[in-house]
Design a protein around this motif. Structure first.
Motif, mmCIF file in Angstrom:
data_model
loop_
_atom_site.group_PDB
_atom_site.id
_atom_site.type_symbol
_atom_site.label_atom_id
_atom_site.label_comp_id
_atom_site.label_asym_id
_atom_site.label_seq_id
_atom_site.Cartn_x
_atom_site.Cartn_y
_atom_site.Cartn_z
ATOM 1 N N THR A 109 0.821 -1.210 0.000
ATOM 2 C CA THR A 109 0.000 0.000 0.000
ATOM 3 C C THR A 109 0.857 1.263 0.000
ATOM 4 O OG1 THR A 109 -0.234 -0.103 2.411
ATOM 5 C CG2 THR A 109 -1.984 -1.088 1.111
ATOM 6 N N VAL A 110 1.977 1.248 0.712
ATOM 7 C CA VAL A 110 2.836 2.436 0.729
ATOM 8 C C VAL A 110 3.546 2.603 -0.612
ATOM 9 C CG1 VAL A 110 4.840 3.528 1.808
ATOM 10 C CG2 VAL A 110 3.060 2.499 3.231
ATOM 11 N N ALA A 111 3.953 1.521 -1.241
ATOM 12 C CA ALA A 111 4.558 1.624 -2.575
ATOM 13 C C ALA A 111 3.569 2.263 -3.551
ATOM 14 C CB ALA A 111 4.995 0.247 -3.070
ATOM 15 N N GLU A 112 2.316 1.843 -3.476
ATOM 16 C CA GLU A 112 1.289 2.433 -4.341
ATOM 17 C C GLU A 112 1.065 3.901 -4.007
ATOM 18 O OE1 GLU A 112 -2.066 -0.129 -3.712
ATOM 19 O OE2 GLU A 112 -1.143 -1.803 -4.807
ATOM 20 N N LEU A 113 1.050 4.225 -2.734
ATOM 21 C CA LEU A 113 0.849 5.606 -2.306
ATOM 22 C C LEU A 113 2.004 6.491 -2.779
ATOM 23 C CD1 LEU A 113 -1.032 7.457 -0.699
ATOM 24 C CD2 LEU A 113 0.237 6.837 1.360
ATOM 25 N N LYS A 114 3.233 5.998 -2.644
ATOM 26 C CA LYS A 114 4.400 6.755 -3.116
ATOM 27 C C LYS A 114 4.323 7.016 -4.617
ATOM 28 C CE LYS A 114 8.605 6.297 -1.850
ATOM 29 N NZ LYS A 114 9.950 5.910 -1.483
ATOM 30 N N ALA A 115 3.791 6.050 -5.348
ATOM 31 C CA ALA A 115 3.705 6.186 -6.805
ATOM 32 C C ALA A 115 2.647 7.196 -7.227
ATOM 33 C CB ALA A 115 3.413 4.830 -7.441
ATOM 34 N N THR A 116 1.633 7.429 -6.376
ATOM 35 C CA THR A 116 0.542 8.316 -6.763
ATOM 36 C C THR A 116 0.551 9.654 -6.043
ATOM 37 O OG1 THR A 116 -0.922 7.307 -5.116
ATOM 38 C CG2 THR A 116 -0.975 6.386 -7.329
ATOM 39 N N ASP A 117 1.243 9.772 -4.898
ATOM 40 C CA ASP A 117 1.256 11.023 -4.142
ATOM 41 C C ASP A 117 2.284 11.964 -4.753
ATOM 42 O OD1 ASP A 117 0.155 12.150 -1.430
ATOM 43 O OD2 ASP A 117 2.263 12.731 -1.544
ATOM 44 N N ASP A 118 1.916 13.233 -4.910
ATOM 45 C CA ASP A 118 2.795 14.211 -5.549
ATOM 46 C C ASP A 118 3.916 14.707 -4.652
ATOM 47 O OD1 ASP A 118 1.301 14.067 -7.849
ATOM 48 O OD2 ASP A 118 0.033 15.777 -7.319
ATOM 49 N N GLY A 119 3.685 14.764 -3.350
ATOM 50 C CA GLY A 119 4.677 15.346 -2.454
ATOM 51 C C GLY A 119 5.411 14.303 -1.635
ATOM 52 N N ASP A 120 6.154 14.790 -0.656
ATOM 53 C CA ASP A 120 6.867 13.907 0.253
ATOM 54 C C ASP A 120 5.885 13.277 1.233
ATOM 55 O OD1 ASP A 120 9.360 14.478 -0.820
ATOM 56 O OD2 ASP A 120 9.702 16.159 0.543
ATOM 57 N N LEU A 121 6.207 12.095 1.669
ATOM 58 C CA LEU A 121 5.490 11.423 2.747
ATOM 59 C C LEU A 121 6.439 11.369 3.929
ATOM 60 C CD1 LEU A 121 4.001 8.391 0.771
ATOM 61 C CD2 LEU A 121 2.729 10.344 1.674
ATOM 62 N N SER A 122 5.997 11.839 5.084
ATOM 63 C CA SER A 122 6.831 11.844 6.283
ATOM 64 C C SER A 122 6.258 10.865 7.296
ATOM 65 C CB SER A 122 6.865 13.245 6.905
ATOM 66 O OG SER A 122 7.416 14.170 6.006
ATOM 67 N N ILE A 123 7.158 10.152 7.975
ATOM 68 C CA ILE A 123 6.743 9.201 9.005
ATOM 69 C C ILE A 123 7.299 9.669 10.336
ATOM 70 C CG2 ILE A 123 6.808 6.814 9.789
ATOM 71 C CD1 ILE A 123 7.564 6.020 6.925
ATOM 72 N N LEU A 124 6.452 9.705 11.356
ATOM 73 C CA LEU A 124 6.877 9.973 12.730
ATOM 74 C C LEU A 124 6.583 8.709 13.533
ATOM 75 C CD1 LEU A 124 5.343 13.522 13.321
ATOM 76 C CD2 LEU A 124 7.664 12.965 12.596
ATOM 77 N N GLY A 125 7.551 8.284 14.348
ATOM 78 C CA GLY A 125 7.327 7.082 15.155
ATOM 79 C C GLY A 125 7.097 5.884 14.266
ATOM 80 N N SER A 126 6.063 5.097 14.582
ATOM 81 C CA SER A 126 5.610 4.005 13.723
ATOM 82 C C SER A 126 6.710 2.992 13.431
ATOM 83 C CB SER A 126 5.026 4.563 12.420
ATOM 84 O OG SER A 126 4.031 5.523 12.690
ATOM 85 N N GLY A 127 7.346 2.488 14.475
ATOM 86 C CA GLY A 127 8.497 1.603 14.339
ATOM 87 C C GLY A 127 8.247 0.368 13.502
ATOM 88 N N GLU A 128 7.136 -0.311 13.707
ATOM 89 C CA GLU A 128 6.843 -1.517 12.929
ATOM 90 C C GLU A 128 6.725 -1.176 11.451
ATOM 91 O OE1 GLU A 128 3.274 -4.821 12.626
ATOM 92 O OE2 GLU A 128 3.617 -3.852 14.562
ATOM 93 N N LEU A 129 6.048 -0.082 11.142
ATOM 94 C CA LEU A 129 5.910 0.369 9.766
ATOM 95 C C LEU A 129 7.262 0.746 9.176
ATOM 96 C CD1 LEU A 129 4.149 1.232 7.344
ATOM 97 C CD2 LEU A 129 3.845 3.448 8.496
ATOM 98 N N VAL A 130 8.068 1.478 9.927
ATOM 99 C CA VAL A 130 9.388 1.893 9.441
ATOM 100 C C VAL A 130 10.242 0.679 9.105
ATOM 101 C CG1 VAL A 130 11.572 2.985 10.131
ATOM 102 C CG2 VAL A 130 9.405 4.160 10.530
ATOM 103 N N ARG A 131 10.269 -0.315 9.983
ATOM 104 C CA ARG A 131 11.086 -1.505 9.722
ATOM 105 C C ARG A 131 10.633 -2.216 8.447
ATOM 106 N NH1 ARG A 131 11.190 -1.142 15.242
ATOM 107 N NH2 ARG A 131 9.295 -2.335 15.583
ATOM 108 N N ALA A 132 9.333 -2.352 8.256
ATOM 109 C CA ALA A 132 8.826 -3.019 7.046
ATOM 110 C C ALA A 132 9.205 -2.232 5.796
ATOM 111 C CB ALA A 132 7.306 -3.174 7.129
ATOM 112 N N LEU A 133 9.048 -0.913 5.852
ATOM 113 C CA LEU A 133 9.353 -0.091 4.676
ATOM 114 C C LEU A 133 10.847 -0.019 4.407
ATOM 115 C CD1 LEU A 133 6.799 2.832 5.152
ATOM 116 C CD2 LEU A 133 6.531 0.680 3.866
ATOM 117 N N ALA A 134 11.662 0.026 5.475
ATOM 118 C CA ALA A 134 13.120 0.060 5.302
ATOM 119 C C ALA A 134 13.594 -1.222 4.626
ATOM 120 C CB ALA A 134 13.807 0.246 6.653
ATOM 121 N N ASN A 135 13.086 -2.360 5.082
ATOM 122 C CA ASN A 135 13.485 -3.634 4.493
ATOM 123 C C ASN A 135 13.051 -3.764 3.038
ATOM 124 O OD1 ASN A 135 15.045 -5.004 6.449
ATOM 125 N ND2 ASN A 135 13.201 -5.354 7.660
#
Length: 195
Positions: free
Chosen positions: A112-138
């Motif tokens: 879902t984040v890959a799709e969002l990155k492909a369609t969102d025009d601006g930057d996406l910022s993440i605060l906290g959200s450790g489980e999400l960050v680890r999944a996206l980093a990997n």
């Protein structure tokens, strides 16, 4: 991605004692001293002046939504967080969101984040959200890490990068008078440069 970290990499519950007590973590609120650091505040305000949407995991969103919409202090962080578009990545499509400009992004986080990155025009910022960050980093979906590193060893608590292996390039760093380091990193590409 922007996160507070202890020197030993703990990210759990930086801003309040009861923010995240999973695993019996009793040291919550360890980053509160950063609120009194004017140099760090000025640097963070620069980031808040930028436009772009916010991306949250469900747990972090719930914590933020319980606090920020109710602040009336004129703090620039309040204004930024309340006016930003907020996407909440969750496995629960029926999740109801009360904070203005919030949208559920249900399903597998990486997809879902890959799709969002492909369609969102601006930057996406993440605060906290450790489980999400680890999944996206990997999955190679984080373009920049902004780490607010506190001169503190906690010894216990959830660490930011457990299970993540990635080479990074330092983009910039500064250390405040209180010893907090603000470091910006980008993942290193196959050619060894920031990618």
């Amino acid at each position: 991605m922007t996160n507070h970290l202890s020197l030993d990499g703990v990210m759990q519950s930086p801003m309040s004692p009861d923010e995240d007590t999973r695993g019996g973590f009793a040291d919550g609120g360890w980053a509160l001293g950063a609120n009194a650091d004017p140099e760090l505040g000025a640097e963070m305000a620069k980031g808040m002046a930028q436009t772009g949407a916010m991306l949250f995991g469900h747990r972090t969103y719930d914590h933020m939504a319980a606090y920020w919409p109710h602040q009336t202090d004129g703090n620039p962080f309040t204004e930024h967080l309340n006016r930003a578009e907020k996407y909440v990545v969750t496995r629960h499509p029926s999740l109801e969101l009360d904070w203005q400009r919030s949208t559920v992004v249900a399903g597998d986080a990486v997809q879902t984040v890959a799709e969002l990155k492909a369609t969102d025009d601006g930057d996406l910022s993440i605060l906290g959200s450790g489980e999400l960050v680890r999944a996206l980093a990997n999955a190679g979906l984080i373009d920049e890490y902004v780490l607010i590193i506190h001169p503190l060893l906690l010894g216990t608590g959830q660490r930011m990068f457990d299970g993540v292996h990635q080479e990074l390039t330092l983009l910039s760093s500064m250390t405040t008078g209180t010893g907090i380091t603000l470091a910006r990193y980008a993942p290193r590409g196959a050619d060894g440069r920031a990618g």
